[in-house]
Design a protein around this motif. Structure first.
Motif, PDB file in Angstrom:
ATOM      1  N   LEU A 118       0.836  -1.202   0.000  1.00 31.82           N
ATOM      2  CA  LEU A 118       0.000   0.000   0.000  1.00 31.82           C
ATOM      3  C   LEU A 118       0.875   1.258   0.000  1.00 31.82           C
ATOM      4  O   LEU A 118       0.578   2.225  -0.708  1.00 31.82           O
ATOM      5  N   ALA A 119       1.984   1.212   0.727  1.00 33.50           N
ATOM      6  CA  ALA A 119       2.924   2.338   0.714  1.00 33.50           C
ATOM      7  C   ALA A 119       3.455   2.577  -0.700  1.00 33.50           C
ATOM      8  O   ALA A 119       3.529   3.720  -1.166  1.00 33.50           O
ATOM      9  N   GLY A 120       3.786   1.500  -1.399  1.00 32.02           N
ATOM     10  CA  GLY A 120       4.273   1.610  -2.770  1.00 32.02           C
ATOM     11  C   GLY A 120       3.230   2.201  -3.707  1.00 32.02           C
ATOM     12  O   GLY A 120       3.561   2.984  -4.604  1.00 32.02           O
ATOM     13  N   ARG A 121       1.972   1.866  -3.484  1.00 27.25           N
ATOM     14  CA  ARG A 121       0.892   2.378  -4.344  1.00 27.25           C
ATOM     15  C   ARG A 121       0.745   3.886  -4.258  1.00 27.25           C
ATOM     16  O   ARG A 121       0.223   4.509  -5.188  1.00 27.25           O
ATOM     17  N   ALA A 130       4.471   3.918   8.346  1.00 23.02           N
ATOM     18  CA  ALA A 130       3.589   5.088   8.241  1.00 23.02           C
ATOM     19  C   ALA A 130       2.206   4.673   7.747  1.00 23.02           C
ATOM     20  O   ALA A 130       1.190   5.242   8.170  1.00 23.02           O
ATOM     21  N   VAL A 131       2.140   3.662   6.881  1.00 27.34           N
ATOM     22  CA  VAL A 131       0.839   3.135   6.455  1.00 27.34           C
ATOM     23  C   VAL A 131       0.126   2.537   7.658  1.00 27.34           C
ATOM     24  O   VAL A 131      -1.078   2.730   7.841  1.00 27.34           O
ATOM     25  N   GLY A 132       0.863   1.820   8.511  1.00 25.39           N
ATOM     26  CA  GLY A 132       0.267   1.282   9.730  1.00 25.39           C
ATOM     27  C   GLY A 132      -0.318   2.382  10.599  1.00 25.39           C
ATOM     28  O   GLY A 132      -1.425   2.249  11.133  1.00 25.39           O
ATOM     29  N   ALA A 133       0.391   3.481  10.727  1.00 28.58           N
ATOM     30  CA  ALA A 133      -0.116   4.616  11.510  1.00 28.58           C
ATOM     31  C   ALA A 133      -1.364   5.204  10.850  1.00 28.58           C
ATOM     32  O   ALA A 133      -2.323   5.573  11.544  1.00 28.58           O
TER      33      ALA A 133
END
Length: 181
Positions: A118-121, A130-133
């Protein structure tokens, strides 16, 4: 934004994962909170008051909340796979908003995505934490399906509504087996 758009209406509705607090402005659904018993409800309403600058008004059955209530009931009954609600993104900003919007539009019912993927997207391939946050700050869980974000090694990862709630949502979508109890 005029005062009608800023006014916040809320209601607590039953669901298969416990009571949910739904809150909406004139722009759209602004918040869903898990486990909306009195202590949680009061905390959420205080946060909405502070963040949105309006005193939330209890409005069970209001037209503003009716479609969200209908779609959530259909989702939990297994009859809805894609939400089509107006959303008010006021409680998310910057990177978090970008990630949540990608999650809402790009991870369909019955699928999962890894935090790193998701971070890469969103163009930040090294930002899995940061995606987890961002998932932890999601103001619209279920509708913006943070339960569909999992660890790359197959673990569930965290979940603001608790791991049992995440398991039940993933089971509803056919990703995990239904819990035995």
């Amino acid at each position: 934004m005029d005062s009608d758009e800023r006014d916040v209406q809320w209601s607590v509705v039953p669901s298969d994962i416990g009571p949910l607090l739904l809150a909406a402005t004139g722009t759209g659904l602004v918040n869903i909170a898990f486990h909306a018993r009195p202590a949680v409800r009061d905390t959420v309403l205080g946060r909405l008051r502070t963040r949105l600058g309006a005193d939330p008004v209890e409005a069970p059955g209001s037209a503003r909340l009716a479609e969200a209530e209908r779609q959530l009931a259909a989702y939990f009954a297994g009859g809805l796979r894609t939400f089509s609600l107006d959303l008010d993104w006021s409680l998310a900003s910057g990177f978090n908003r970008e990630v949540l919007r990608e999650l809402a539009s790009g991870v369909p019912y019955g699928t999962v995505v890894g935090y790193g993927d998701l971070a890469g997207r969103v163009g930040q391939p090294g930002a899995a934490q940061a995606v987890g946050a961002a998932m932890g700050s999601n103001p619209l869980p279920v509708v913006v399906p943070c339960h569909r974000v999992v660890e790359s090694g197959g673990g569930l990862g965290g979940f603001g509504g608790g791991l049992e709630t995440k398991r039940r949502l993933l089971a509803l979508e056919g990703i995990l087996p239904q819990p035995l109890f």
